[in-house]
Design an enzyme around this catalytic site. Structure first.
Site, PDB file in Angstrom:
ATOM      1  N   ALA A 109     -11.298   4.892   3.128  1.00 11.43           N
ATOM      2  CA  ALA A 109     -12.742   4.685   3.092  1.00 11.43           C
ATOM      3  C   ALA A 109     -13.397   4.098   4.329  1.00 11.43           C
ATOM      4  CB  ALA A 109     -13.013   3.471   1.859  1.00 11.43           C
ATOM      5  N   ASP A 122       0.807  -1.238  -0.127  1.00 10.23           N
ATOM      6  CA  ASP A 122       0.041  -0.107   0.025  1.00 10.23           C
ATOM      7  C   ASP A 122       0.869   1.295   0.053  1.00 10.23           C
ATOM      8  OD1 ASP A 122      -2.480   1.409   0.143  1.00 10.23           O
ATOM      9  OD2 ASP A 122      -2.200   1.561   2.506  1.00 10.23           O
TER      10      ASP A 122
END
Ligand code: G3H
Ligand code: 13P
Ligand code: ZN
Length: 303
Positions: free
Chosen positions: A208, A79
């Site tokens: 999110a 990531d």
């Protein structure tokens, strides 16, 4: 055994999204794996540069392989790789996908490094995620002050020039627990415009986390101090998944909150406890429930 590309395409065709859950220790990874297994769902297990440093590449790989022996439908992802070097390291460790995050750079430089990572990753069938536009909030090494939405026309150029497999878009989300000071919205108009430009292409939503009130309240009840954090409303996540081409949803903060709530609860209610399995175990239970809720009610991912 189907690969990550298979599930990305399936998500795009069938209107669901893969959870990309960040893990930072054994307990969080076990919880993600168990939650996914109980829901019969594929998922992406993500490590940030910070997590990679914290656990070490060998431990990350060994932990991922260990949980995948029991439940193989988990794909290991880097990531926010900020450099070609860190992506190279993840590629050498046979990750399933890497993110090269050149979003803080100028367009040309972003294209150059993203293309370079694609050229290293693709011969090994490793997928590459790029980012265009900046997601507000604190990422590992970079603090983004202002929101820079993804430019739809440049998104098309970026995809064509780099050869990326997935594109992270900036449509109003941000990293961390404090995402909004005003109205909790997302720019679906920009997302639709991006989709018109790039066609049926897999898109990624970072930042999110929904920051559910339950865990915030638990943390504060047991001695924590979170001052009115706000996440993305659940219905907006569902809309992004059901009505748009968002196929990967990044979630880290929510797992951190769930773990912290569990640890605080056990330690506060049992001040005599110093067996780490007791408090980390409760954190692990919380993360597992959280992952199941996300898969069943927000992401709808399935094998
Ligand atoms: O996108 C950011 C993730 O939440 C990773 O956070 O760099 O503190 O591990 P971290
Ligand atoms: P959150 O901080 O909203 O969980 O976002 C995590 C993320 O985008 C990791 O890349
Ligand atoms: Zn992110």
């Amino acid at each position: 055994m189907n690969n990550l590309k298979y599930y990305i395409d399936k998500a795009l065709n069938e209107g669901f999204a893969l959870g990309a859950f960040n893990f930072n220790n054994m307990e969080s990874l076990q919880a993600i794996a168990e939650g996914c297994k109980e829901c019969r769902s594929p998922a992406i297990i993500s490590v940030s540069e910070g997590a990679l440093e914290y656990m070490g590449g060998k431990v990350v790989k060994a932990l991922a392989n260990a949980v995948r022996e029991d439940y193989p439908f988990l794909f290991l992802h880097l990531d926010h790789g900020k450099s070609v070097e860190v992506c190279k390291k993840a590629i050498e460790l046979d990750f399933d996908s890497v993110m090269i995050d050149g979003s803080a750079l100028g367009l040309e430089e972003n294209i150059t490094i993203t293309k370079e990572v694609c050229e290293m990753a693709h011969p090994k069938n490793i997928l590459v995620e790029g980012e265009l536009g900046q997601i507000k909030g604190i990422e590992d090494n970079v603090e983004v002050e202002k929101q820079h939405y993804t430019n739809p026309k440049l998104a098309k150029v970026f995809i064509e020039k780099t050869g990326v497999d997935l594109l992270a878009v900036a449509i109003g989300t941000s990293h961390g627990a404090y995402k909004y000071s005003g109205e909790q919205t997302l720019r679906f108009d920009i997302l639709s415009e991006i989709e018109r430009e790039v066609g049926s292409f897999p898109l990624v939503l970072h930042g999110a986390s929904t920051v559910d009130k339950y865990y915030v309240d638990q943390i504060n009840k047991f001695g924590g101090k979170l001052n009115n954090p706000l996440g993305v409303p659940r219905e907006l996540i569902v809309k992004a998944v059901k009505e748009h081409n968002i196929v990967k949803i990044n979630t880290d903060t929510d797992l951190r909150l769930a773990m912290t709530a569990g640890v605080r609860e056990v330690l506060t209610q049992n001040p005599e406890v110093f067996d780490l399995r007791k408090y980390l175990g409760k954190g692990r239970e919380n993360i597992k429930e959280l992952v199941k809720d996300k898969i069943e009610n927000l992401f709808f991912s399935k094998l």
